[in-house]
Design a protein around this motif. Structure first.
Motif, PDB file in Angstrom:
ATOM      1  N   LEU A   1      44.247  13.290  80.767  1.00  0.00           N
ATOM      2  CA  LEU A   1      43.821  11.923  80.479  1.00  0.00           C
ATOM      3  C   LEU A   1      43.924  11.162  81.787  1.00  0.00           C
ATOM      4  N   VAL A   2      42.815  10.575  82.224  1.00  0.00           N
ATOM      5  CA  VAL A   2      42.747   9.899  83.511  1.00  0.00           C
ATOM      6  C   VAL A   2      42.379   8.438  83.300  1.00  0.00           C
ATOM      7  N   GLU A   3      43.207   7.537  83.842  1.00  0.00           N
ATOM      8  CA  GLU A   3      42.866   6.112  83.855  1.00  0.00           C
ATOM      9  C   GLU A   3      41.937   5.907  85.043  1.00  0.00           C
ATOM     10  N   THR A   4      40.804   5.284  84.797  1.00  0.00           N
ATOM     11  CA  THR A   4      39.774   5.176  85.831  1.00  0.00           C
ATOM     12  C   THR A   4      39.104   3.808  85.794  1.00  0.00           C
ATOM     13  N   PRO A   5      38.636   3.330  86.941  1.00  0.00           N
ATOM     14  CA  PRO A   5      37.978   2.027  86.967  1.00  0.00           C
ATOM     15  C   PRO A   5      36.576   2.054  86.355  1.00  0.00           C
ATOM     16  N   GLN A   6      36.033   3.240  86.142  1.00  0.00           N
ATOM     17  CA  GLN A   6      34.682   3.342  85.599  1.00  0.00           C
ATOM     18  C   GLN A   6      34.581   4.530  84.656  1.00  0.00           C
ATOM     19  N   TYR A   7      33.702   4.392  83.679  1.00  0.00           N
ATOM     20  CA  TYR A   7      33.431   5.515  82.792  1.00  0.00           C
ATOM     21  C   TYR A   7      32.392   6.405  83.438  1.00  0.00           C
ATOM     22  N   LEU A   8      32.513   7.680  83.203  1.00  0.00           N
ATOM     23  CA  LEU A   8      31.458   8.634  83.517  1.00  0.00           C
ATOM     24  C   LEU A   8      30.875   9.061  82.171  1.00  0.00           C
ATOM     25  N   PRO A   9      29.619   9.433  82.133  1.00  0.00           N
ATOM     26  CA  PRO A   9      29.019   9.800  80.841  1.00  0.00           C
ATOM     27  C   PRO A   9      29.714  11.001  80.197  1.00  0.00           C
ATOM     28  N   LEU A  10      29.757  10.995  78.876  1.00  0.00           N
ATOM     29  CA  LEU A  10      30.274  12.153  78.155  1.00  0.00           C
ATOM     30  C   LEU A  10      29.453  13.370  78.546  1.00  0.00           C
ATOM     31  N   GLY A  11      30.138  14.468  78.788  1.00  0.00           N
ATOM     32  CA  GLY A  11      29.460  15.693  79.196  1.00  0.00           C
ATOM     33  C   GLY A  11      29.257  15.826  80.692  1.00  0.00           C
ATOM     34  N   ALA A  12      29.575  14.771  81.458  1.00  0.00           N
ATOM     35  CA  ALA A  12      29.387  14.832  82.912  1.00  0.00           C
ATOM     36  C   ALA A  12      30.247  15.947  83.499  1.00  0.00           C
ATOM     37  N   LYS A  13      29.668  16.700  84.410  1.00  0.00           N
ATOM     38  CA  LYS A  13      30.377  17.773  85.112  1.00  0.00           C
ATOM     39  C   LYS A  13      31.006  17.173  86.359  1.00  0.00           C
ATOM     40  N   ILE A  14      32.321  17.358  86.515  1.00  0.00           N
ATOM     41  CA  ILE A  14      33.028  16.769  87.646  1.00  0.00           C
ATOM     42  C   ILE A  14      33.956  17.795  88.281  1.00  0.00           C
ATOM     43  N   ARG A  15      34.467  17.441  89.428  1.00  0.00           N
ATOM     44  CA  ARG A  15      35.470  18.235  90.136  1.00  0.00           C
ATOM     45  C   ARG A  15      36.729  17.385  90.214  1.00  0.00           C
ATOM     46  N   VAL A  16      37.865  17.971  89.881  1.00  0.00           N
ATOM     47  CA  VAL A  16      39.143  17.268  89.834  1.00  0.00           C
ATOM     48  C   VAL A  16      40.074  17.903  90.862  1.00  0.00           C
ATOM     49  N   HIS A  17      40.762  17.059  91.634  1.00  0.00           N
ATOM     50  CA  HIS A  17      41.728  17.572  92.608  1.00  0.00           C
ATOM     51  C   HIS A  17      42.996  16.731  92.522  1.00  0.00           C
ATOM     52  N   PHE A  18      44.167  17.406  92.434  1.00  0.00           N
ATOM     53  CA  PHE A  18      45.444  16.692  92.403  1.00  0.00           C
ATOM     54  C   PHE A  18      46.572  17.589  92.880  1.00  0.00           C
ATOM     55  N   GLN A  19      47.648  16.958  93.332  1.00  0.00           N
ATOM     56  CA  GLN A  19      48.864  17.661  93.732  1.00  0.00           C
ATOM     57  C   GLN A  19      49.679  17.952  92.479  1.00  0.00           C
TER      58      GLN A  19
END
Length: 131
Positions: A53-71
């Motif tokens: 679950l990511v708090e974000t300043p903007q919505y991305l469309p449902l189904g959008a393909k993304i790349r996630v990077h975190f420590q």
């Protein structure tokens, strides 16, 4: 004079937890990127081997393909995963007596990338330790 009161109890939800992995409530910075929507930073509120679950300043469309990077918290390791936006969330709360709101994305991991950029499907990495 006696008054008769009727008390109605809400039926207990028969909702069953569908997650097969443990969820960790941790606040960590996350980088999200997409060919269609660019790159931006967000804040992870909780995560598991299956998604976050990511708090974000903007919505991305449902189904959008993304790349996630975190420590990985409390570790030198990091995670890079391809993922899909599964849900939108709106949070309303009160802070210092003032109403506030935030928005978030439910993200499902599709595959994890190793150091060489090779992807391993997330369904084959369920035992990966993220804490």
């Amino acid at each position: 004079v006696w008054h008769r009161a009727t008390i109605t109890f809400m039926a207990r939800s028969k909702h069953r937890e569908r997650r097969s992995t443990i969820r960790f409530d941790r606040v960590i910075p996350v980088s999200l990127s997409s060919n269609d929507f660019g790159e931006f930073t967000a804040v992870c509120r909780n995560f598991s081997a299956g998604g976050m679950l990511v708090e974000t300043p903007q919505y991305l469309p449902l189904g959008a393909k993304i790349r996630v990077h975190f420590q990985i918290p409390d570790s030198q390791g990091d995670v890079t995963a391809s993922a899909e936006v599964k849900n939108h969330y709106a949070f309303n709360y009160c802070e210092d007596g003032e109403p506030r709101s935030a928005r978030g994305l439910g993200i499902r991991f599709v595959a994890f990338e190793n150091e060489d950029g090779e992807a391993t499907p997330a369904s084959r990495t369920r035992t990966r330790t993220l804490h």
